[in-house]
Scaffold this motif. Structure first.
Motif, mmCIF file in Angstrom:
data_model
loop_
_atom_site.group_PDB
_atom_site.id
_atom_site.type_symbol
_atom_site.label_atom_id
_atom_site.label_comp_id
_atom_site.label_asym_id
_atom_site.label_seq_id
_atom_site.Cartn_x
_atom_site.Cartn_y
_atom_site.Cartn_z
ATOM 1 N N ASP A 57 17.503 33.755 42.170
ATOM 2 C CA ASP A 57 17.659 32.381 42.630
ATOM 3 C C ASP A 57 16.866 31.507 41.664
ATOM 4 O O ASP A 57 15.624 31.461 41.724
ATOM 5 N N GLU A 59 16.430 28.302 41.354
ATOM 6 C CA GLU A 59 15.621 27.223 41.935
ATOM 7 C C GLU A 59 14.296 27.744 42.475
ATOM 8 O O GLU A 59 13.274 27.063 42.372
ATOM 9 N N LYS A 60 14.284 28.947 43.046
ATOM 10 C CA LYS A 60 13.031 29.511 43.553
ATOM 11 C C LYS A 60 12.073 29.853 42.413
ATOM 12 O O LYS A 60 10.881 30.032 42.628
#
Length: 158
Positions: A57, A59-60
């Motif tokens: 992910d 964005e994480k």
């Protein structure tokens, strides 16, 4: 390479979850472990399966901005393209790079960066300094609607 129904099922299951053990995969496709393992090895040896990856992910991990960049080159010569290709391979921000046709641009490049400042640094200090780059046109992804990693197998005869 001709794929039968079982090969396709193996590929589909591995595309869903590449971390499946051979035993788990065999159960899902209705084979015993030994034939399943042989089939996977054959798919790997023939180049159909080229590797396995972990999906993250972005964005994480703080990579919040995806830019799609159309790049135009000054000359369409093998040495220009080869230099561009090799240079981009060294930039970790580059997720995909495709030589394209049918557009004013020569390349379509997708980059993943933390923010607009990171993008500006990439654009001004890396991309536009490559020999032969004459123009760039950037677009920014607001939201990904479809983001598949699986290769569709529906077109193959059953």
């Amino acid at each position: 390479m001709e794929l039968d129904r079982t090969d396709k099922r193996i590929i589909e299951e591995l595309q869903k979850d590449g971390s499946l053990s051979n035993l788990e995969l065999a159960e899902k496709v209705g084979l015993s472990p030994s034939p399943c393992s042989r089939r996977v090895k054959h798919l790997e040896d023939s180049g159909v399966i080229v590797g396995k990856a972990v999906l993250l992910d972005a964005e994480k991990l703080g990579l919040n901005l995806t830019a799609i960049i159309q790049v135009s080159m000054d000359r369409h010569t093998p040495d220009r393209f080869e230099n561009f290709d090799k240079t981009l391979e060294g930039y970790p921000e580059v997720v995909t790079c495709s030589l394209i046709t049918g557009q004013a641009a020569d390349y379509l490049v997708e980059v993943l960066v933390t923010d607009m400042a990171h993008y500006q640094e990439f654009l001004l200090n890396k991309l536009t300094t490559i020999s032969g780059v004459t123009g760039v046109h950037s677009s920014f992804v607001l939201r990904k609607i479809i983001n598949r990693t699986a290769v569709p197998l529906d077109h193959l005869s059953r």
